[in-house]
Enzyme design. Sequence first.
Site, PDB file in Angstrom:
ATOM      1  N   ASP A   1       3.966  24.241 -33.502  1.00  0.00           N
ATOM      2  CA  ASP A   1       3.607  22.864 -33.846  1.00  0.00           C
ATOM      3  C   ASP A   1       3.481  22.786 -35.367  1.00  0.00           C
ATOM      4  O   ASP A   1       3.467  23.820 -36.049  1.00  0.00           O
ATOM      5  CB  ASP A   1       2.268  22.484 -33.175  1.00  0.00           C
ATOM      6  N   SER A   2       3.313  21.582 -35.867  1.00  0.00           N
ATOM      7  CA  SER A   2       3.108  21.420 -37.308  1.00  0.00           C
ATOM      8  C   SER A   2       1.736  21.952 -37.731  1.00  0.00           C
ATOM      9  O   SER A   2       1.508  22.197 -38.906  1.00  0.00           O
ATOM     10  CB  SER A   2       3.209  19.949 -37.685  1.00  0.00           C
TER      11      SER A   2
ATOM     12  N   CYS B   1       5.219  20.104 -30.213  1.00  0.00           N
ATOM     13  CA  CYS B   1       5.110  19.061 -31.233  1.00  0.00           C
ATOM     14  C   CYS B   1       6.100  17.973 -30.843  1.00  0.00           C
ATOM     15  O   CYS B   1       7.308  18.231 -30.748  1.00  0.00           O
ATOM     16  CB  CYS B   1       5.473  19.645 -32.601  1.00  0.00           C
TER      17      CYS B   1
ATOM     18  N   GLU C   1      -6.710  17.318 -38.246  1.00  0.00           N
ATOM     19  CA  GLU C   1      -6.613  18.511 -39.102  1.00  0.00           C
ATOM     20  C   GLU C   1      -7.810  18.608 -40.054  1.00  0.00           C
ATOM     21  O   GLU C   1      -8.136  19.682 -40.520  1.00  0.00           O
ATOM     22  CB  GLU C   1      -5.292  18.512 -39.888  1.00  0.00           C
TER      23      GLU C   1
ATOM     24  N   CYS D   1       1.630  12.777 -29.063  1.00  0.00           N
ATOM     25  CA  CYS D   1       1.488  13.687 -30.199  1.00  0.00           C
ATOM     26  C   CYS D   1       0.463  14.709 -29.741  1.00  0.00           C
ATOM     27  O   CYS D   1      -0.604  14.331 -29.213  1.00  0.00           O
ATOM     28  CB  CYS D   1       0.989  12.953 -31.434  1.00  0.00           C
TER      29      CYS D   1
ATOM     30  N   HIS E   1      -1.598  16.441 -31.173  1.00  0.00           N
ATOM     31  CA  HIS E   1      -2.916  16.381 -31.823  1.00  0.00           C
ATOM     32  C   HIS E   1      -3.843  15.362 -31.136  1.00  0.00           C
ATOM     33  O   HIS E   1      -5.067  15.469 -31.237  1.00  0.00           O
ATOM     34  CB  HIS E   1      -2.799  15.946 -33.285  1.00  0.00           C
TER      35      HIS E   1
HETATM   36  N1  DGL Z   1       1.462  17.543 -33.145  1.00  0.00           N
HETATM   37  C1  DGL Z   1       2.586  16.873 -33.794  1.00  0.00           C
HETATM   38  C2  DGL Z   1       3.254  15.976 -32.785  1.00  0.00           C
HETATM   39  O1  DGL Z   1       3.067  16.204 -31.588  1.00  0.00           O
HETATM   40  C3  DGL Z   1       2.083  16.233 -35.052  1.00  0.00           C
HETATM   41  C4  DGL Z   1       3.153  15.884 -36.003  1.00  0.00           C
HETATM   42  C5  DGL Z   1       2.716  15.794 -37.439  1.00  0.00           C
HETATM   43  O2  DGL Z   1       2.504  16.851 -38.026  1.00  0.00           O
HETATM   44  O3  DGL Z   1       2.685  14.684 -37.977  1.00  0.00           O
HETATM   45  O4  DGL Z   1       3.985  15.066 -33.106  1.00  0.00           O
END
Ligand code: DGL
Length: 273
Positions: free
Chosen positions: A13-14, A77, A156, A188, A190
Amino acid sequence: MVVAGESPIGVFDSGLGGLTVMRSLIDLMPNESLVYIGDTARYPYGNKPAAQVRDYAVELATSLVHDHGAKLIVVACNTAAAVALDVLASTLPVPVIGVVEPGARALVRVTHNGKVGVIGTVGTIASGAYDKAVERTAAEVVLSSAACPGFVEFVERDQTEGDEVMLLATQLLAPLKAAGVDSLLLGCTHYPYLAPVIQAVMGEGVVLVSSANETAFAVRDLLESQAIEAPTKAVGERHFYSSGDVDAFATLGRRLLGPELGSVSRWKKGTSS
Ligand code: DGL
């Protein structure tokens, strides 16, 4: 390429969001070993051009396969899955699963009134990936979507409650409330960490859907169909990498995921050890 059941599943993931998917994978398949990369040095992905996110996704997935021997890749992600799943599936020597299709399947299953919603990053919503995935389910639903810039940054920063995030959620979710959706996909990885805020804004009558469990089921089915599951009695190991601050990742990550998040190592392109 020979892939043994003992090889780990690679997840990326990011940042910390993919830990929601890790939770479901660990709970469903405690015997599977997992390697996770959070690209916290380059997050957020959601406001970056699709081509750049695609390059990042290829780098991370390639590292998981070549440096860690991953037998399967989970793109935990939505932003990366929305723009890079095709290229990963056609270039990697192992199977790849994203979170978009499983999420769309779960969403259309829970609605009663046929009005469904999805929220995600600017990149995910702009890609149209959910419109296509919901259409592929052939369910008779009307999909409303909204981008939620800022949500990822709140998670975050470990700011998952309070007036600021509540105010932003109230503004961004207003169109979905107006559309009368009865189920809302957190598109997402997150966003499940903001579920209390999102639920408070949407109201108790709206079902929040996370793609994490459905993705874990899809992973289990794929492992079985390819006969690459870990032995039932195996004890899964978990390794975590971050491209950014490893201590910050460990501290917040442990709080979000739980005690399974042990030490965190630094991921650098081509040298993730
Ligand atoms: N968890 C990522 C997603 O599902 C976040 C993307 C981001 O870093 O903006 O899209």
